[in-house]
Design a protein around this motif. Structure first.
Motif, PDB file in Angstrom:
ATOM      1  N   GLY A 115      38.194  71.645  48.354  1.00 39.31           N
ATOM      2  CA  GLY A 115      38.528  70.619  49.321  1.00 39.31           C
ATOM      3  C   GLY A 115      39.389  69.499  48.788  1.00 39.31           C
ATOM      4  N   LEU A 116      39.679  69.525  47.475  1.00 41.91           N
ATOM      5  CA  LEU A 116      40.494  68.474  46.871  1.00 41.91           C
ATOM      6  C   LEU A 116      41.718  69.074  46.197  1.00 41.91           C
ATOM      7  CD1 LEU A 116      37.670  66.332  45.212  1.00 41.91           C
ATOM      8  CD2 LEU A 116      38.865  65.849  47.360  1.00 41.91           C
ATOM      9  N   ASP A 117      42.785  68.309  46.168  1.00 39.59           N
ATOM     10  CA  ASP A 117      44.010  68.767  45.526  1.00 39.59           C
ATOM     11  C   ASP A 117      43.849  68.695  44.012  1.00 39.59           C
ATOM     12  OD1 ASP A 117      46.840  68.023  44.266  1.00 39.59           O
ATOM     13  OD2 ASP A 117      47.199  69.134  46.122  1.00 39.59           O
ATOM     14  N   ARG A 118      44.116  69.806  43.330  1.00 44.58           N
ATOM     15  CA  ARG A 118      43.910  69.871  41.880  1.00 44.58           C
ATOM     16  C   ARG A 118      44.725  68.819  41.141  1.00 44.58           C
ATOM     17  NH1 ARG A 118      45.786  71.644  37.118  1.00 44.58           N
ATOM     18  NH2 ARG A 118      44.307  72.656  35.690  1.00 44.58           N
ATOM     19  N   ALA A 119      45.984  68.643  41.560  1.00 40.27           N
ATOM     20  CA  ALA A 119      46.845  67.671  40.889  1.00 40.27           C
ATOM     21  C   ALA A 119      46.289  66.255  41.020  1.00 40.27           C
ATOM     22  CB  ALA A 119      48.262  67.737  41.462  1.00 40.27           C
ATOM     23  N   ASP A 120      45.704  65.946  42.185  1.00 40.89           N
ATOM     24  CA  ASP A 120      45.107  64.620  42.392  1.00 40.89           C
ATOM     25  C   ASP A 120      43.906  64.415  41.469  1.00 40.89           C
ATOM     26  OD1 ASP A 120      46.970  64.167  44.355  1.00 40.89           O
ATOM     27  OD2 ASP A 120      45.604  64.504  46.037  1.00 40.89           O
ATOM     28  N   VAL A 121      43.069  65.456  41.366  1.00 40.77           N
ATOM     29  CA  VAL A 121      41.878  65.371  40.514  1.00 40.77           C
ATOM     30  C   VAL A 121      42.279  65.200  39.051  1.00 40.77           C
ATOM     31  CG1 VAL A 121      39.815  66.582  39.705  1.00 40.77           C
ATOM     32  CG2 VAL A 121      40.486  66.744  42.115  1.00 40.77           C
ATOM     33  N   LYS A 122      43.262  65.968  38.617  1.00 43.63           N
ATOM     34  CA  LYS A 122      43.711  65.887  37.227  1.00 43.63           C
ATOM     35  C   LYS A 122      44.280  64.508  36.911  1.00 43.63           C
ATOM     36  CE  LYS A 122      46.818  68.032  33.871  1.00 43.63           C
ATOM     37  NZ  LYS A 122      47.805  69.120  33.616  1.00 43.63           N
ATOM     38  N   GLN A 123      45.137  63.999  37.803  1.00 45.24           N
ATOM     39  CA  GLN A 123      45.741  62.694  37.563  1.00 45.24           C
ATOM     40  C   GLN A 123      44.699  61.588  37.531  1.00 45.24           C
ATOM     41  OE1 GLN A 123      49.391  62.197  37.108  1.00 45.24           O
ATOM     42  NE2 GLN A 123      48.309  60.525  36.121  1.00 45.24           N
ATOM     43  N   PHE A 124      43.748  61.642  38.468  1.00 43.31           N
ATOM     44  CA  PHE A 124      42.701  60.625  38.499  1.00 43.31           C
ATOM     45  C   PHE A 124      41.861  60.675  37.225  1.00 43.31           C
ATOM     46  CE2 PHE A 124      38.306  59.389  39.228  1.00 43.31           C
ATOM     47  CZ  PHE A 124      38.466  58.085  39.695  1.00 43.31           C
ATOM     48  N   THR A 125      41.502  61.872  36.788  1.00 42.85           N
ATOM     49  CA  THR A 125      40.680  62.024  35.585  1.00 42.85           C
ATOM     50  C   THR A 125      41.382  61.447  34.365  1.00 42.85           C
ATOM     51  OG1 THR A 125      39.653  64.034  36.467  1.00 42.85           O
ATOM     52  CG2 THR A 125      39.509  63.689  34.094  1.00 42.85           C
ATOM     53  N   THR A 126      42.661  61.782  34.204  1.00 39.59           N
ATOM     54  CA  THR A 126      43.430  61.273  33.062  1.00 39.59           C
ATOM     55  C   THR A 126      43.450  59.750  33.051  1.00 39.59           C
ATOM     56  OG1 THR A 126      44.840  63.247  33.077  1.00 39.59           O
ATOM     57  CG2 THR A 126      45.683  61.306  31.942  1.00 39.59           C
ATOM     58  N   ILE A 127      43.670  59.152  34.206  1.00 37.69           N
ATOM     59  CA  ILE A 127      43.755  57.693  34.299  1.00 37.69           C
ATOM     60  C   ILE A 127      42.369  57.048  34.149  1.00 37.69           C
ATOM     61  CG2 ILE A 127      44.251  55.786  35.892  1.00 37.69           C
ATOM     62  CD1 ILE A 127      46.660  57.408  36.859  1.00 37.69           C
ATOM     63  N   ALA A 128      41.346  57.672  34.745  1.00 37.55           N
ATOM     64  CA  ALA A 128      39.984  57.110  34.679  1.00 37.55           C
ATOM     65  C   ALA A 128      39.481  57.041  33.240  1.00 37.55           C
ATOM     66  CB  ALA A 128      39.034  57.946  35.530  1.00 37.55           C
ATOM     67  N   LEU A 129      39.889  57.976  32.406  1.00 41.39           N
ATOM     68  CA  LEU A 129      39.473  57.972  31.005  1.00 41.39           C
ATOM     69  C   LEU A 129      40.140  56.852  30.211  1.00 41.39           C
ATOM     70  CD1 LEU A 129      39.500  61.821  30.321  1.00 41.39           C
ATOM     71  CD2 LEU A 129      37.486  60.349  30.434  1.00 41.39           C
ATOM     72  N   ASN A 130      41.160  56.211  30.817  1.00 42.87           N
ATOM     73  CA  ASN A 130      41.863  55.112  30.154  1.00 42.87           C
ATOM     74  C   ASN A 130      41.684  53.784  30.875  1.00 42.87           C
ATOM     75  OD1 ASN A 130      43.822  56.303  27.899  1.00 42.87           O
ATOM     76  ND2 ASN A 130      43.776  57.765  29.577  1.00 42.87           N
ATOM     77  N   SER A 131      40.852  53.776  31.930  1.00 44.39           N
ATOM     78  CA  SER A 131      40.672  52.572  32.736  1.00 44.39           C
ATOM     79  C   SER A 131      39.340  51.892  32.437  1.00 44.39           C
ATOM     80  CB  SER A 131      40.748  52.924  34.228  1.00 44.39           C
ATOM     81  OG  SER A 131      42.025  53.432  34.568  1.00 44.39           O
ATOM     82  N   THR A 132      39.257  50.634  32.859  1.00 44.33           N
ATOM     83  CA  THR A 132      38.019  49.879  32.644  1.00 44.33           C
ATOM     84  C   THR A 132      37.171  49.785  33.899  1.00 44.33           C
ATOM     85  OG1 THR A 132      39.230  47.833  33.102  1.00 44.33           O
ATOM     86  CG2 THR A 132      39.007  48.491  30.788  1.00 44.33           C
ATOM     87  N   SER A 133      37.692  50.261  35.041  1.00 43.29           N
ATOM     88  CA  SER A 133      36.910  50.216  36.276  1.00 43.29           C
ATOM     89  C   SER A 133      37.405  51.268  37.255  1.00 43.29           C
ATOM     90  CB  SER A 133      37.003  48.837  36.943  1.00 43.29           C
ATOM     91  OG  SER A 133      38.289  48.627  37.480  1.00 43.29           O
TER      92      SER A 133
END
Length: 255
Positions: A158-176
């Protein structure tokens, strides 16, 4: 570490790595050799941005009984890069504990993705291998777990793979979560509307937290040091693969 990099670069220097020139040509054309091309003839490109408009002649090569237009602009750009046949490693935070990726080779200097499949090493064709879900695999490995290594962890129903990958990469470098949401929307070039905010602030984080609760709790939104640490592990893996091939005197490239 430096000795290994020197051995790798020395191997690359003994080999010729380049783009297949014939793949820089356009579709076959009819060339009337009895006349020079008129000023109305332009260099037509095949997927490239540059249009060449030499007024007198259309550069061409012959292969078999066909003539091909040459994308001179692309040809010159690629050949000018070949001098950069080496890598260096770049670490972060002033420490070898963070970062460590390989940079410097001409294929990392804005070589168009569509040309990668035409890279030759000593005249032989190459293949590009991609390791799926590297960040999540590293996260699990740091917890001593490997049961997810055979699955695509970015592929969520139900989710776009590219969206999930991009969010994961950024979330691992974010503070919130909010910062990760906003940065992902910006990186993907999307509008900051309700639908996209819901997607990246609720739907994707919820799915990841339910599917991967241990790594979500331990590694997400912990700041840039987490991403840089993961990058160090990733570069270690790349170095192990490289040195395996160096020991066999087989050149490989890091993208």
């Amino acid at each position: 570490m430096r000795n290994e990099l020197n051995r790798y670069n020395e191997l690359l220097r003994r080999n010729f790595i380049y783009i297949d020139d014939w793949e820089l040509l356009n579709e076959p054309i009819q060339i009337d050799k009895s006349k020079p091309a008129g000023p109305q003839i332009k260099m037509l490109t095949n997927g490239y941005t540059h249009i060449h408009d030499e007024p007198k002649v259309v550069p061409h090569l012959e292969k078999g009984n066909k003539a091909y237009r040459i994308n001179i602009h692309e040809h010159r750009i690629q050949h000018s890069k070949y001098v950069h046949n080496y890598y260096y490693r770049e670490f972060n935070r002033g420490s070898t504990k963070f970062g460590g990726r390989f940079y410097g080779h001409w294929i990392t200097r804005n070589c168009p993705k569509h040309l990668r499949k035409h890279i030759l090493i000593n005249g032989k064709k190459t293949v590009e291998l991609d390791y799926s879900g590297m960040n999540l695999c590293i996260a699990y490995s740091l917890l001593g777990m490997d049961q997810f290594k055979e699955m695509d962890m970015y592929n969520i129903s139900g989710l776009d793979r590219a969206d999930v990958k991009q969010f994961t990469t950024i979330a691992l470098n974010s503070t919130s979560l909010k910062k990760a949401c906003k940065s992902t929307i910006e990186e993907l070039g999307l509008k900051e509307n309700k639908a996209n905010m819901d997607m990246f602030e609720y739907e994707i984080p919820l799915a990841l937290s339910e599917l991967h609760p241990m790594i979500y709790e331990k590694y997400f939104y912990r700041g840039k040091d987490t991403g840089a640490m993961f990058m160090r592990h990733e570069s270690n893996i790349a170095n192990e693969v490289i040195m395996k091939f160096v020991s066999k005197d087989i050149p490989i490239l890091v993208l």
